[in-house]
Scaffold this motif. Structure first.
Motif, PDB file in Angstrom:
ATOM      1  N   TYR A  16       0.848  -1.188   0.000  1.00  0.00           N
ATOM      2  CA  TYR A  16       0.000   0.000   0.000  1.00  0.00           C
ATOM      3  C   TYR A  16       0.883   1.238   0.000  1.00  0.00           C
ATOM      4  O   TYR A  16       1.637   1.476   0.942  1.00  0.00           O
ATOM      5  N   ILE A  17       0.790   2.006  -1.068  1.00  0.00           N
ATOM      6  CA  ILE A  17       1.524   3.259  -1.218  1.00  0.00           C
ATOM      7  C   ILE A  17       0.514   4.314  -1.640  1.00  0.00           C
ATOM      8  O   ILE A  17      -0.287   4.081  -2.548  1.00  0.00           O
ATOM      9  N   SER A  18       0.556   5.476  -0.970  1.00  0.00           N
ATOM     10  CA  SER A  18      -0.429   6.518  -1.270  1.00  0.00           C
ATOM     11  C   SER A  18       0.229   7.881  -1.426  1.00  0.00           C
ATOM     12  O   SER A  18       1.429   8.038  -1.173  1.00  0.00           O
ATOM     13  N   LYS A  19      -0.562   8.868  -1.813  1.00  0.00           N
ATOM     14  CA  LYS A  19      -0.040  10.214  -2.062  1.00  0.00           C
ATOM     15  C   LYS A  19       0.723  10.732  -0.850  1.00  0.00           C
ATOM     16  O   LYS A  19       0.355  10.498   0.293  1.00  0.00           O
ATOM     17  N   GLY A  20       1.859  11.364  -1.133  1.00  0.00           N
ATOM     18  CA  GLY A  20       2.699  11.925  -0.094  1.00  0.00           C
ATOM     19  C   GLY A  20       3.699  10.965   0.495  1.00  0.00           C
ATOM     20  O   GLY A  20       4.599  11.380   1.234  1.00  0.00           O
ATOM     21  N   ASP A  21       3.577   9.666   0.197  1.00  0.00           N
ATOM     22  CA  ASP A  21       4.533   8.684   0.718  1.00  0.00           C
ATOM     23  C   ASP A  21       5.911   8.900   0.101  1.00  0.00           C
ATOM     24  O   ASP A  21       6.037   9.173  -1.100  1.00  0.00           O
ATOM     25  N   ILE A  22       6.937   8.736   0.930  1.00  0.00           N
ATOM     26  CA  ILE A  22       8.307   8.731   0.453  1.00  0.00           C
ATOM     27  C   ILE A  22       8.633   7.295   0.065  1.00  0.00           C
ATOM     28  O   ILE A  22       8.351   6.363   0.825  1.00  0.00           O
ATOM     29  N   VAL A  23       9.199   7.123  -1.128  1.00  0.00           N
ATOM     30  CA  VAL A  23       9.476   5.783  -1.648  1.00  0.00           C
ATOM     31  C   VAL A  23      10.909   5.693  -2.159  1.00  0.00           C
ATOM     32  O   VAL A  23      11.514   6.687  -2.531  1.00  0.00           O
ATOM     33  N   GLY A  24      11.417   4.471  -2.167  1.00  0.00           N
ATOM     34  CA  GLY A  24      12.694   4.183  -2.782  1.00  0.00           C
ATOM     35  C   GLY A  24      12.450   3.600  -4.159  1.00  0.00           C
ATOM     36  O   GLY A  24      11.428   2.945  -4.400  1.00  0.00           O
ATOM     37  N   ASP A  33      10.292   0.377   1.336  1.00  0.00           N
ATOM     38  CA  ASP A  33      11.504  -0.199   1.928  1.00  0.00           C
ATOM     39  C   ASP A  33      12.711   0.472   1.261  1.00  0.00           C
ATOM     40  O   ASP A  33      12.977   0.264   0.081  1.00  0.00           O
ATOM     41  N   LEU A  34      13.442   1.270   2.004  1.00  0.00           N
ATOM     42  CA  LEU A  34      14.516   2.092   1.438  1.00  0.00           C
ATOM     43  C   LEU A  34      15.894   1.437   1.462  1.00  0.00           C
ATOM     44  O   LEU A  34      16.862   2.017   0.979  1.00  0.00           O
ATOM     45  N   GLU A  35      15.984   0.228   1.994  1.00  0.00           N
ATOM     46  CA  GLU A  35      17.286  -0.400   2.229  1.00  0.00           C
ATOM     47  C   GLU A  35      18.168  -0.470   0.981  1.00  0.00           C
ATOM     48  O   GLU A  35      19.349  -0.160   1.031  1.00  0.00           O
ATOM     49  N   ASN A  36      17.638  -0.867  -0.145  1.00  0.00           N
ATOM     50  CA  ASN A  36      18.441  -0.989  -1.368  1.00  0.00           C
ATOM     51  C   ASN A  36      18.073   0.055  -2.420  1.00  0.00           C
ATOM     52  O   ASN A  36      18.338  -0.136  -3.601  1.00  0.00           O
ATOM     53  N   ALA A  37      17.485   1.144  -1.970  1.00  0.00           N
ATOM     54  CA  ALA A  37      17.010   2.173  -2.901  1.00  0.00           C
ATOM     55  C   ALA A  37      18.154   2.821  -3.664  1.00  0.00           C
ATOM     56  O   ALA A  37      19.194   3.150  -3.097  1.00  0.00           O
ATOM     57  N   GLU A  38      17.936   2.977  -4.959  1.00  0.00           N
ATOM     58  CA  GLU A  38      18.886   3.680  -5.815  1.00  0.00           C
ATOM     59  C   GLU A  38      18.607   5.173  -5.811  1.00  0.00           C
ATOM     60  O   GLU A  38      19.485   5.980  -6.110  1.00  0.00           O
ATOM     61  N   GLN A  39      17.371   5.520  -5.488  1.00  0.00           N
ATOM     62  CA  GLN A  39      16.940   6.913  -5.476  1.00  0.00           C
ATOM     63  C   GLN A  39      15.756   7.036  -4.529  1.00  0.00           C
ATOM     64  O   GLN A  39      14.991   6.085  -4.357  1.00  0.00           O
ATOM     65  N   ILE A  40      15.595   8.203  -3.919  1.00  0.00           N
ATOM     66  CA  ILE A  40      14.481   8.469  -3.013  1.00  0.00           C
ATOM     67  C   ILE A  40      13.571   9.496  -3.689  1.00  0.00           C
ATOM     68  O   ILE A  40      14.028  10.530  -4.158  1.00  0.00           O
ATOM     69  N   MET A  41      12.269   9.185  -3.717  1.00  0.00           N
ATOM     70  CA  MET A  41      11.300  10.067  -4.372  1.00  0.00           C
ATOM     71  C   MET A  41      10.037  10.110  -3.516  1.00  0.00           C
ATOM     72  O   MET A  41       9.998   9.519  -2.433  1.00  0.00           O
ATOM     73  N   ALA A  42       8.999  10.778  -3.998  1.00  0.00           N
ATOM     74  CA  ALA A  42       7.736  10.857  -3.264  1.00  0.00           C
ATOM     75  C   ALA A  42       6.569  10.759  -4.243  1.00  0.00           C
ATOM     76  O   ALA A  42       6.680  11.147  -5.411  1.00  0.00           O
ATOM     77  N   VAL A  43       5.461  10.250  -3.733  1.00  0.00           N
ATOM     78  CA  VAL A  43       4.271  10.014  -4.554  1.00  0.00           C
ATOM     79  C   VAL A  43       3.486  11.309  -4.713  1.00  0.00           C
ATOM     80  O   VAL A  43       3.183  11.998  -3.737  1.00  0.00           O
ATOM     81  N   SER A  44       3.142  11.617  -5.936  1.00  0.00           N
ATOM     82  CA  SER A  44       2.413  12.823  -6.290  1.00  0.00           C
ATOM     83  C   SER A  44       0.948  12.732  -5.880  1.00  0.00           C
ATOM     84  O   SER A  44       0.355  11.656  -5.858  1.00  0.00           O
ATOM     85  N   GLU A  45       0.365  13.898  -5.586  1.00  0.00           N
ATOM     86  CA  GLU A  45      -1.063  13.951  -5.268  1.00  0.00           C
ATOM     87  C   GLU A  45      -1.881  14.156  -6.538  1.00  0.00           C
ATOM     88  O   GLU A  45      -2.779  13.386  -6.836  1.00  0.00           O
ATOM     89  N   GLN A  46      -1.554  15.185  -7.281  1.00  0.00           N
ATOM     90  CA  GLN A  46      -2.264  15.482  -8.528  1.00  0.00           C
ATOM     91  C   GLN A  46      -1.298  16.123  -9.514  1.00  0.00           C
ATOM     92  O   GLN A  46      -1.208  17.347  -9.597  1.00  0.00           O
ATOM     93  N   PRO A  47      -0.563  15.320 -10.270  1.00  0.00           N
ATOM     94  CA  PRO A  47       0.411  15.913 -11.192  1.00  0.00           C
ATOM     95  C   PRO A  47      -0.281  16.732 -12.284  1.00  0.00           C
ATOM     96  O   PRO A  47      -1.368  16.373 -12.740  1.00  0.00           O
ATOM     97  N   ILE A  48       0.375  17.834 -12.655  1.00  0.00           N
ATOM     98  CA  ILE A  48      -0.169  18.624 -13.763  1.00  0.00           C
ATOM     99  C   ILE A  48       0.269  18.045 -15.102  1.00  0.00           C
ATOM    100  O   ILE A  48      -0.331  18.329 -16.124  1.00  0.00           O
ATOM    101  N   MET A  49       1.319  17.222 -15.071  1.00  0.00           N
ATOM    102  CA  MET A  49       1.776  16.521 -16.265  1.00  0.00           C
ATOM    103  C   MET A  49       2.212  15.121 -15.848  1.00  0.00           C
ATOM    104  O   MET A  49       2.938  14.968 -14.875  1.00  0.00           O
ATOM    105  N   LEU A  50       1.747  14.105 -16.567  1.00  0.00           N
ATOM    106  CA  LEU A  50       2.049  12.730 -16.218  1.00  0.00           C
ATOM    107  C   LEU A  50       2.630  11.997 -17.405  1.00  0.00           C
ATOM    108  O   LEU A  50       2.060  12.000 -18.497  1.00  0.00           O
TER     109      LEU A  50
END
Length: 144
Positions: A16-24, A33-50
């Motif tokens: 379960y991943i939702s808007k605003g979550d920080i993800v690897g 789970d960030l243990e082997n993450a190559e990059q850290i990003m976050a889940v968008s709420e309402q992108p203006i471009m997808l």
């Protein structure tokens, strides 16, 4: 808020991943789970471009992840505008705010962006965060 995002598949379709979550990101797929993450990003709420729109009936297997712009990000603890939002490795999906003078080299791997909002409440919250616009910030950290 407004951001440019891409749909990315989840590493585990059942997570379960939702808007605003920080993800690897691992091999182009996302997880909290960030243990082997190559990059850290976050889940968008309402992108203006997808971009990277999934095939029909596959949307439920991933999330829209912000690449550039400003989005609400899940944070625990007080935040001051200009703080770095750093992924919390103990609380999946959330970050903590760190003053630029407190950032360490180790923190740079987990930086999501910078807060554009002040909220001094200690509990969990969503904080407006600029993503993907660094303006040489990492070089300043390394020099310091």
């Amino acid at each position: 808020n407004g951001d440019y995002a891409e749909w990315l598949e989840r590493l585990n379709p059942e997570e379960y991943i939702s808007k605003g979550d920080i993800v690897g990101v691992i091999g182009g797929k996302i997880t909290k789970d960030l243990e082997n993450a190559e990059q850290i990003m976050a889940v968008s709420e309402q992108p203006i471009m997808l971009g990277n729109i999934p095939k029909v009936n596959k949307e439920h297997l991933g999330n829209n992840v912000a690449f550039m712009g400003q989005i609400p990000v899940k944070v625990i603890g007080s935040v001051t505008s200009g703080d770095y939002i750093v992924a919390d490795t103990k609380v999946p999906g959330y970050g903590i705010a760190k003053n630029p003078s407190d950032i360490t080299i180790e923190d740079t791997k987990f930086i999501v962006g910078r807060s554009w909002q002040t909220n001094l409440a200690n509990g969990p919250k969503m904080v407006n965060t600029v993503i993907g616009v660094h303006n040489g910030d990492y070089l300043k950290i390394i020099k310091n």
